[in-house]
Design a protein around this motif. Structure first.
Motif, PDB file in Angstrom:
ATOM      1  N   ILE A 174       0.964  -1.231   0.004  1.00  0.00           N
ATOM      2  CA  ILE A 174      -0.149   0.047   0.212  1.00  0.00           C
ATOM      3  C   ILE A 174       0.873   1.415   0.025  1.00  0.00           C
ATOM      4  O   ILE A 174       0.555   2.248  -0.586  1.00  0.00           O
ATOM      5  CB  ILE A 174      -0.947   0.128   1.028  1.00  0.00           C
ATOM      6  N   TYR A 175       1.967   1.315   0.582  1.00  0.00           N
ATOM      7  CA  TYR A 175       3.033   2.336   0.544  1.00  0.00           C
ATOM      8  C   TYR A 175       3.398   2.674  -1.019  1.00  0.00           C
ATOM      9  O   TYR A 175       3.602   3.524  -1.336  1.00  0.00           O
ATOM     10  CB  TYR A 175       4.189   1.804   1.191  1.00  0.00           C
ATOM     11  N   GLU A 176       3.446   1.622  -1.914  1.00  0.00           N
ATOM     12  CA  GLU A 176       3.747   1.689  -3.213  1.00  0.00           C
ATOM     13  C   GLU A 176       2.714   2.349  -4.052  1.00  0.00           C
ATOM     14  O   GLU A 176       2.851   3.229  -4.743  1.00  0.00           O
ATOM     15  CB  GLU A 176       3.994   0.258  -3.720  1.00  0.00           C
ATOM     16  N   GLU A 177       1.492   1.870  -3.730  1.00  0.00           N
ATOM     17  CA  GLU A 177       0.482   2.758  -4.124  1.00  0.00           C
ATOM     18  C   GLU A 177      -0.822   2.186  -3.550  1.00  0.00           C
ATOM     19  O   GLU A 177      -0.975   1.189  -2.970  1.00  0.00           O
ATOM     20  CB  GLU A 177       0.229   2.414  -5.782  1.00  0.00           C
ATOM     21  N   PRO A 178      -1.807   3.141  -3.525  1.00  0.00           N
ATOM     22  CA  PRO A 178      -3.133   2.806  -2.922  1.00  0.00           C
ATOM     23  C   PRO A 178      -3.824   1.384  -3.419  1.00  0.00           C
ATOM     24  O   PRO A 178      -3.649   1.281  -4.997  1.00  0.00           O
ATOM     25  CB  PRO A 178      -4.240   3.956  -3.322  1.00  0.00           C
TER      26      PRO A 178
ATOM     27  N   PHE B 262      -7.487   1.096  -0.160  1.00  0.00           N
ATOM     28  CA  PHE B 262      -6.523   1.648   1.164  1.00  0.00           C
ATOM     29  C   PHE B 262      -5.399   2.489   0.538  1.00  0.00           C
ATOM     30  O   PHE B 262      -4.728   2.103  -0.385  1.00  0.00           O
ATOM     31  CB  PHE B 262      -6.097   0.209   2.009  1.00  0.00           C
ATOM     32  N   THR B 263      -5.233   3.411   1.555  1.00  0.00           N
ATOM     33  CA  THR B 263      -3.897   4.272   1.302  1.00  0.00           C
ATOM     34  C   THR B 263      -3.189   4.405   2.662  1.00  0.00           C
ATOM     35  O   THR B 263      -3.683   4.517   3.533  1.00  0.00           O
ATOM     36  CB  THR B 263      -4.477   5.735   0.972  1.00  0.00           C
ATOM     37  N   ILE B 264      -2.027   4.525   2.406  1.00  0.00           N
ATOM     38  CA  ILE B 264      -1.177   4.495   3.619  1.00  0.00           C
ATOM     39  C   ILE B 264      -1.233   5.934   4.168  1.00  0.00           C
ATOM     40  O   ILE B 264      -1.403   6.737   3.506  1.00  0.00           O
ATOM     41  CB  ILE B 264       0.309   4.205   3.289  1.00  0.00           C
ATOM     42  N   THR B 265      -1.107   5.979   5.556  1.00  0.00           N
ATOM     43  CA  THR B 265      -1.317   7.286   6.046  1.00  0.00           C
ATOM     44  C   THR B 265       0.428   7.636   6.625  1.00  0.00           C
ATOM     45  O   THR B 265       1.384   6.936   6.333  1.00  0.00           O
ATOM     46  CB  THR B 265      -1.840   7.164   7.662  1.00  0.00           C
TER      47      THR B 265
ATOM     48  N   ARG C  85       3.533   5.299   7.055  1.00  0.00           N
ATOM     49  CA  ARG C  85       4.885   5.535   6.412  1.00  0.00           C
ATOM     50  C   ARG C  85       5.975   5.429   7.499  1.00  0.00           C
ATOM     51  O   ARG C  85       7.027   4.636   7.261  1.00  0.00           O
ATOM     52  CB  ARG C  85       4.871   6.803   5.578  1.00  0.00           C
ATOM     53  N   GLU C  86       5.766   6.135   8.546  1.00  0.00           N
ATOM     54  CA  GLU C  86       6.730   6.025   9.541  1.00  0.00           C
ATOM     55  C   GLU C  86       6.982   4.641  10.259  1.00  0.00           C
ATOM     56  O   GLU C  86       7.971   4.348  10.374  1.00  0.00           O
ATOM     57  CB  GLU C  86       6.278   7.064  10.875  1.00  0.00           C
ATOM     58  N   THR C  87       5.758   3.930  10.297  1.00  0.00           N
ATOM     59  CA  THR C  87       5.693   2.678  10.931  1.00  0.00           C
ATOM     60  C   THR C  87       6.536   1.634   9.989  1.00  0.00           C
ATOM     61  O   THR C  87       7.401   0.884  10.399  1.00  0.00           O
ATOM     62  CB  THR C  87       4.549   2.302  11.265  1.00  0.00           C
TER      63      THR C  87
END
Length: 176
Positions: A9-13, A68-71, A75-77
Motif C-alpha cells: 500500500i506504501y507503493e500505491e493505494p 486503502f492508502t497509507i497514512t 509510512r513512519e511505521t
C-alpha cells in the motif's frame, strides 16, 4: 504479514483483490507468508491502527470497492519495520531442526535416506530460484527484487552443503 501488506500500500493505494494480484505477480509467497484469506484481516488491523485509511471507490457496473492508502503514521511505521528487518538477524525456525532433534529414533541408514530426499527436494527449489534470478535479471528488475530470489538461493545452497557434510559425518560415526 502486516509489513508485507503495508509495503504494497506504501507503493500505491490498493483494494483487497488488487493486493492479491500484486502478491501473485511479485511471487511474494516465495518469501513471505501471506494467504489470500489473511489480506482483509490484515487490512482491518492496519486501518484500526491508523496505518492506512480507506475510501469507497465506485466502479461503473461493479460493486464499490474499498481502496486503502497509507497514512503518514503508516509510512513512519513501515520505515521502522524496514530498519528492524534489515538490521537484526532473527531466529528462523525450520522443520528440519525438529527432525534433527529426534533423528536418533530412526536407524542411521533411514536418516541418511531422509536427508538425501531432503537434498533432492531442495534441488527443485534451487532450480526454481535460479530461474527466477535469471528471469528478474533479464527483465531488468531492480537489484533488490533480484535479491528476493538470490538470497534464499545462496542460503539453500549452503544448507545443502551442510546436509551433505552431515550425511558423511553420520556414515563415519556409524561406520556405514
Amino acid at each position: 504479514m502486516e509489513a508485507s501488506i503495508l509495503g504494497l500500500i506504501y507503493e500505491e493505494p490498493q483494494y483487497g483483490y488488487q493486493l492479491e494480484k500484486t502478491i501473485e505477480g511479485w511471487g511474494m509467497r516465495n518469501w513471505t507468508t501471506i494467504g489470500f484469506s489473511s489480506i482483509y484481516y490484515v487490512l482491518k488491523k492496519l486501518e484500526k491502527k491508523e496505518l492506512v485509511s480507506s475510501k469507497l471507490e465506485k466502479v461503473e457496473g461493479k460493486p464499490s470497492r474499498k481502496v486503502f492508502t497509507i497514512t503518514d503514521l503508516g509510512r513512519e511505521t513501515m520505515a521502522g519495520k524496514i530498519r528492524d528487518l534489515l538490521s537484526w538477524n532473527k531466529k528462523i525456525i525450520s522443520p528440519i531442526d525438529l527432525g534433527l532433534a529426534y533423528l536418533n529414533y530412526l536407524p542411521p541408514e533411514e536418516v541418511i535416506n531422509c536427508l538425501e530426499n531432503y537434498t533432492e527436494s531442495a534441488q527443485g527449489r534451487i532450480k526454481f530460484l535460479e530461474s527466477s534470478v535469471k528471469t528478474q535479471e533479464e527483465l531488468g528488475a531492480p537489484y533488490y527484487v533480484v535479491a528476493l530470489f538470490s538470497r534464499p538461493l545462496a542460503t539453500l545452497k549452503t544448507e545443502i552443503a551442510w546436509v551433505e557434510e552431515f550425511i558423511e559425518k553420520i556414515k563415519k560415526e556409524e561406520n556405514l
